[in-house]
Design a protein around this motif. Structure first.
Motif, PDB file in Angstrom:
ATOM      1  N   ASN A  21       1.096  -0.814   0.057  1.00  6.67           N
ATOM      2  CA  ASN A  21      -0.159   0.165  -0.111  1.00  6.67           C
ATOM      3  C   ASN A  21       1.136   1.147   0.150  1.00  6.67           C
ATOM      4  OD1 ASN A  21      -2.514  -1.082  -0.289  1.00  6.67           O
ATOM      5  ND2 ASN A  21      -2.116  -1.381   1.960  1.00  6.67           N
ATOM      6  N   ASN A  22       0.563   2.417  -0.987  1.00  4.39           N
ATOM      7  CA  ASN A  22       1.743   3.279  -1.738  1.00  4.39           C
ATOM      8  C   ASN A  22       0.565   4.352  -1.684  1.00  4.39           C
ATOM      9  OD1 ASN A  22       5.249   4.742  -2.345  1.00  4.39           O
ATOM     10  ND2 ASN A  22       3.232   4.476  -4.777  1.00  4.39           N
ATOM     11  N   ALA A  23       0.099   3.707  -2.223  1.00  2.00           N
ATOM     12  CA  ALA A  23      -0.943   5.546  -3.179  1.00  2.00           C
ATOM     13  C   ALA A  23      -1.218   6.710  -1.692  1.00  2.00           C
ATOM     14  CB  ALA A  23      -2.169   5.070  -3.324  1.00  2.00           C
ATOM     15  N   GLY A  24      -0.937   8.186  -2.464  1.00  3.10           N
ATOM     16  CA  GLY A  24      -1.392   8.763  -1.975  1.00  3.10           C
ATOM     17  C   GLY A  24      -1.127  10.056  -2.165  1.00  3.10           C
ATOM     18  N   PHE A  25      -1.391  11.201  -1.764  1.00  2.00           N
ATOM     19  CA  PHE A  25      -1.375  12.372  -1.996  1.00  2.00           C
ATOM     20  C   PHE A  25      -1.275  13.927  -1.291  1.00  2.00           C
ATOM     21  CE2 PHE A  25      -5.553  12.577  -2.778  1.00  2.00           C
ATOM     22  CZ  PHE A  25      -6.156  13.443  -2.364  1.00  2.00           C
ATOM     23  N   LEU A  26      -0.751  14.458  -1.533  1.00  2.00           N
ATOM     24  CA  LEU A  26      -0.810  16.428  -0.404  1.00  2.00           C
ATOM     25  C   LEU A  26      -1.643  16.994  -0.796  1.00  2.00           C
ATOM     26  CD1 LEU A  26       3.129  16.551   0.047  1.00  2.00           C
ATOM     27  CD2 LEU A  26       1.559  15.388   1.541  1.00  2.00           C
ATOM     28  N   ARG A  27      -2.974  17.573   0.933  1.00  2.00           N
ATOM     29  CA  ARG A  27      -2.751  18.517   0.435  1.00  2.00           C
ATOM     30  C   ARG A  27      -2.291  19.335   1.263  1.00  2.00           C
ATOM     31  NH1 ARG A  27      -9.140  17.699  -2.197  1.00  2.00           N
ATOM     32  NH2 ARG A  27      -8.229  17.932  -4.345  1.00  2.00           N
ATOM     33  N   TYR A  54      -2.097  14.495   6.636  1.00  2.00           N
ATOM     34  CA  TYR A  54      -1.376  13.346   5.980  1.00  2.00           C
ATOM     35  C   TYR A  54      -0.560  12.953   7.358  1.00  2.00           C
ATOM     36  CZ  TYR A  54       3.650  12.080   4.278  1.00  2.00           C
ATOM     37  OH  TYR A  54       4.139  11.004   3.527  1.00  2.00           O
ATOM     38  N   SER A  55      -0.582  14.118   8.196  1.00  2.00           N
ATOM     39  CA  SER A  55       0.136  13.292   9.696  1.00  2.00           C
ATOM     40  C   SER A  55      -0.764  12.039  10.619  1.00  2.00           C
ATOM     41  CB  SER A  55       0.986  14.685  10.832  1.00  2.00           C
ATOM     42  OG  SER A  55       1.629  15.092   9.904  1.00  2.00           O
ATOM     43  N   ALA A  56      -1.749  12.909  10.828  1.00  2.04           N
ATOM     44  CA  ALA A  56      -3.012  11.989  11.096  1.00  2.04           C
ATOM     45  C   ALA A  56      -2.808  10.321   9.868  1.00  2.04           C
ATOM     46  CB  ALA A  56      -4.152  12.962  11.582  1.00  2.04           C
ATOM     47  N   ALA A  57      -2.988  10.734   8.670  1.00  3.15           N
ATOM     48  CA  ALA A  57      -3.242   9.867   7.968  1.00  3.15           C
ATOM     49  C   ALA A  57      -2.355   8.539   8.365  1.00  3.15           C
ATOM     50  CB  ALA A  57      -3.901  10.096   6.989  1.00  3.15           C
ATOM     51  N   LYS A  58      -1.625   9.289   8.495  1.00  7.13           N
ATOM     52  CA  LYS A  58      -0.188   8.000   8.555  1.00  7.13           C
ATOM     53  C   LYS A  58       0.035   7.917   9.736  1.00  7.13           C
ATOM     54  CE  LYS A  58       1.891   8.773   4.281  1.00  7.13           C
ATOM     55  NZ  LYS A  58       1.564   7.986   3.284  1.00  7.13           N
TER      56      LYS A  58
END
Length: 302
Positions: free
Chosen positions: A99-105, A171-175
């Motif tokens: 599992n690697n998919a991701g993006f940033l906002r 992003y931090s919370a998701a990771k």
């Protein structure tokens, strides 16, 4: 010479570019057959015009490997189910999920819109959960049918998920959620022959290239410590049968360095044996903090 993943079927999400592409190519070089997933969106998750998954699959096939592209959205039930189905329909089995998919906002919290929160948590955290759920259901069924697999899952967290990162609350919370999901999945799925680990990589990708361009000089003909290909050997090993017995762990990978990350553990403690007053609780807490280790600095806190 056979590679350590000879005959294994590997799914990599977000494999059209950066770390995912490097992982897919590295698995193929070790004999794996690939399902290369990428939705083909931009850095912020908006639709793109090309098909990076097909390009990477073509690249693997041109080098003599086996690969098929998958362009589904793995943060939907339909897309995640289709991902697993593609592996089973094409190759008749599934051995490893990366599992690697991701993006940033990125936004500071006071400027972070609800839509930007939902979008990032959706693709990172839900986009890990749903492929994991559908792959795990298949592996559990295999185990119950007497065909216990040597299955592997490698999730992608981040230093931001371990320490936090200014301007990246979503992003931090998701990771961080991905780390907890990894621990739960490892505990639940071990009986079915499934090992689940996570990496926290540091590499130059579309999501990090702006940061690295500001803070690091390009390599002058030597070792490129920020190349995404540096992270892939650990991912390939974790995704192989050779990693037997390793599960529920988190690893940082950067350049030539691999670090076993040790998470929350009990530190200094005090027990009064009865209820504290607020003042007593405060005094005790200050003493405990003085005895404990200081936390790592949040990225970007300066």
């Amino acid at each position: 010479m056979s590679g350590i993943c000879e005959g294994r079927v590997v799914v990599v999400t977000g494999a059209g570019r950066g770390l995912g592409r490097a992982h897919a190519l590295a698995f193929a070089a070790e004999g794996a057959r690939l399902v290369v997933n990428d939705l083909g969106v931009g850095l912020d998750g908006t639709p793109g015009a090309d098909s990076p998954a097909r390009r990477v699959a073509d690249e693997i096939r041109a080098a003599g490997g086996e690969a098929v592209p998958h362009g589904g959205d793995v943060a939907t039930t339909e897309g995640a189910a289709s991902l697993v189905h593609t592996a089973l329909e094409t190759y008749g089995r599934l051995d490893t999920l990366v599992n690697n998919a991701g993006f940033l906002r990125d936004r500071m919290l006071v400027n972070l819109d609800e839509d930007d929160w939902d979008a990032v948590v959706r693709v990172h955290l839900k986009g890990h959960f749903l492929p994991l759920k559908h792959a795990a259901a298949h592996w559990r069924a295999e185990a119950k049918a007497g065909r216990t697999p040597m299955a592997r899952v490698v999730n992608t967290s981040s230093g931001a998920g371990l320490l936090g990162s200014v301007g990246q609350g979503n992003y931090s919370a998701a990771k961080a959620g991905i780390v907890a999901l990894t621990l739960v999945a490892a505990a639940e799925m071990g009986r079915y022959g499934v090992q689940v680990n996570a990496i926290a990589p540091a590499a130059r990708t579309r999501m990090t290239e702006e940061t690295f361009a500001r803070t690091m000089a390009a390599p002058a003909g030597g070792f490129d410590a920020m190349a995404p290909e540096n992270v892939s050997p650990l991912v390939v090993w974790l995704g192989s049968a050779a990693s037997a017995g390793v599960t529920g762990r988190v690893f940082e990978a950067e350049g030539g360095r691999i670090t076993v990350m040790e998470g929350w553990r009990p530190g200094p403690s005090a027990d009064k044996g009865t209820r504290w007053t607020p003042a007593e609780a405060g005094d005790a807490t200050l003493k405990l903090l003085a005895e404990g280790e200081a936390p790592g600095a949040v990225y970007g806190a300066g």
